[in-house]
Design a protein around this motif. Structure first.
Motif, PDB file in Angstrom:
ATOM      1  N   SER A  89      23.813   6.757  -7.772  1.00  8.38           N
ATOM      2  CA  SER A  89      25.391   5.196  -7.833  1.00  8.38           C
ATOM      3  C   SER A  89      26.532   6.489  -6.069  1.00  8.38           C
ATOM      4  O   SER A  89      26.357   7.150  -6.211  1.00  8.38           O
ATOM      5  N   MET A  90      26.953   5.781  -5.694  1.00  5.95           N
ATOM      6  CA  MET A  90      28.306   6.274  -4.806  1.00  5.95           C
ATOM      7  C   MET A  90      28.448   6.741  -6.261  1.00  5.95           C
ATOM      8  O   MET A  90      29.307   7.395  -5.629  1.00  5.95           O
TER       9      MET A  90
ATOM     10  N   GLY B 249      24.595   1.885  -2.132  1.00  4.65           N
ATOM     11  CA  GLY B 249      26.286   1.426  -1.822  1.00  4.65           C
ATOM     12  C   GLY B 249      26.459   0.152  -2.234  1.00  4.65           C
ATOM     13  O   GLY B 249      25.692  -0.352  -3.127  1.00  4.65           O
ATOM     14  N   TYR B 250      27.101  -1.178  -1.451  1.00  5.29           N
ATOM     15  CA  TYR B 250      27.570  -1.235  -1.623  1.00  5.29           C
ATOM     16  C   TYR B 250      26.595  -2.849  -1.545  1.00  5.29           C
ATOM     17  O   TYR B 250      26.065  -2.876  -0.145  1.00  5.29           O
TER      18      TYR B 250
ATOM     19  N   ILE C 197      32.554  -0.189   5.820  1.00  4.97           N
ATOM     20  CA  ILE C 197      30.733   0.059   5.772  1.00  4.97           C
ATOM     21  C   ILE C 197      31.084   0.035   6.876  1.00  4.97           C
ATOM     22  O   ILE C 197      31.452  -0.567   8.014  1.00  4.97           O
TER      23      ILE C 197
ATOM     24  N   TRP D 118      26.902  -6.031   4.323  1.00  7.21           N
ATOM     25  CA  TRP D 118      26.460  -5.376   3.186  1.00  7.21           C
ATOM     26  C   TRP D 118      24.751  -5.402   3.125  1.00  7.21           C
ATOM     27  O   TRP D 118      24.437  -5.798   3.716  1.00  7.21           O
TER      28      TRP D 118
ATOM     29  N   PRO E  77      21.449   8.726   0.314  1.00  4.84           N
ATOM     30  CA  PRO E  77      22.718   7.694   0.066  1.00  4.84           C
ATOM     31  C   PRO E  77      22.213   6.456   1.105  1.00  4.84           C
ATOM     32  O   PRO E  77      22.016   6.923   2.382  1.00  4.84           O
TER      33      PRO E  77
ATOM     34  N   ASP F 120      24.040   3.207   1.731  1.00  7.68           N
ATOM     35  CA  ASP F 120      25.387   3.276   1.690  1.00  7.68           C
ATOM     36  C   ASP F 120      25.592   2.423   3.530  1.00  7.68           C
ATOM     37  O   ASP F 120      26.577   1.744   3.159  1.00  7.68           O
TER      38      ASP F 120
ATOM     39  N   TRP G 237      28.741   4.611   3.801  1.00  8.86           N
ATOM     40  CA  TRP G 237      30.065   4.505   2.773  1.00  8.86           C
ATOM     41  C   TRP G 237      30.342   5.900   2.564  1.00  8.86           C
ATOM     42  O   TRP G 237      31.449   6.296   2.872  1.00  8.86           O
ATOM     43  N   LEU G 238      29.904   7.010   3.094  1.00 12.52           N
ATOM     44  CA  LEU G 238      30.393   8.247   1.898  1.00 12.52           C
ATOM     45  C   LEU G 238      30.584   8.584   3.438  1.00 12.52           C
ATOM     46  O   LEU G 238      31.276  10.181   3.616  1.00 12.52           O
TER      47      LEU G 238
END
Length: 254
Positions: free
Chosen positions: A146-147, A190-191, A214, A219, A246, A248, A251-252
């Motif tokens: 997970s994030m 991510g989301y 993002i 999404w 990831p 995502d 995101w990170l």
């Protein structure tokens, strides 16, 4: 020339936990598109997943199990191996979440999340490891982290702890099994557009806040995770051990 057969799962059987909906269903469908057979595990019916895989002409075996009990989960795994033949890959996707302020968090909610997300995850890995090593077979394990394996989050103490633990166990097992033909890696979603994020997506302010961070400006969808899982399950990832990918939308990196 790229050898596309390196990404094929033809002739492979992969167990996916939580395959009835969302990310788990997306992973199951990606495996089916890559030519693999799926053993889908969950507490509820998987009729929709079965129908979608049938449209792809992919094999699917539904298995009902309570993943809150690691003992029951191990018995389920051994029964599936004995009944349906050797299992080449395992995707530990099933997970639960409980939300409360840290000062209000109950021991029951702590234990429930840790049992499914971390304890059962480890013992399913152990089950595959035991059978694969005894049979002198290679195997692939993909653990869904997970994030919050990287970030603290808020109001989800046991979830954050469990998903941080998923990365630790992934690395430990990679250290022990890499030289023995078992690849253990992780994907950190991510989301993603699933039932679990429906409320967030329906809230204009919250959705805008998330999308604003993002870089991909959208999404994710379950197939984004599924296709990454196919890569880690395939021959193309032969030299990957203890890695976390990831998925995502950046995101990170923000």
């Amino acid at each position: 020339m790229i050898d596309l057969s390196a990404f094929s799962l033809a002739g492979k059987t992969v167990m996916v936990t939580g395959a009835n909906t969302g990310i788990g269903q997306g992973i199951a469908l990606s495996i089916g598109r890559a030519g693999g057979r799926v053993i889908g595990v969950g507490r509820s019916d998987m009729d929709e997943t079965a129908a979608l895989l049938a449209e792809l002409g992919a094999g699917f075996v539904p298995v009902k199990a309570d993943l809150g009990s690691s003992t029951d989960a191990q018995a389920m795994f051994d029964a599936a191996w004995d009944t349906h033949g050797p299992i080449d890959g395992l995707v530990n996707n099933a997970g639960i979440i409980k939300r409360a302020d840290a000062v209000e968090f109950t021991e029951a909610d702590w234990d429930a999340v840790m049992d499914v997300n971390l304890k059962t995850m480890f013992f399913l890995c152990q089950s595959l490891g035991r059978r694969a090593l005894a049979a002198d077979r290679g195997a692939r394990i993909v653990n869904i982290s997970s994030m919050l394996s990287f970030q603290g989050g808020i109001r989800v103490a046991s979830y954050t702890a469990s998903k941080s633990g998923v990365l630790g166990i992934t690395r430990l097992l990679a250290n022990e099994w890499a030289a023995k033909g078992i690849n253990v890696n992780s994907i950190a979603p991510g989301y993603i557009e699933t039932n679990n994020t429906e409320a967030l997506r329906a809230d204009p302010d919250r959705s805008a806040s998330i999308l604003g961070r993002i870089p991909a400006a959208r999404w994710g969808v379950p197939s984004d995770i599924g296709d990454a899982a196919v890569f880690l399950l395939s021959r193309a990832a032969n030299y990957m051990h203890g890695a976390v990918i990831p998925v995502d939308g950046g995101w990170l990196a923000r």
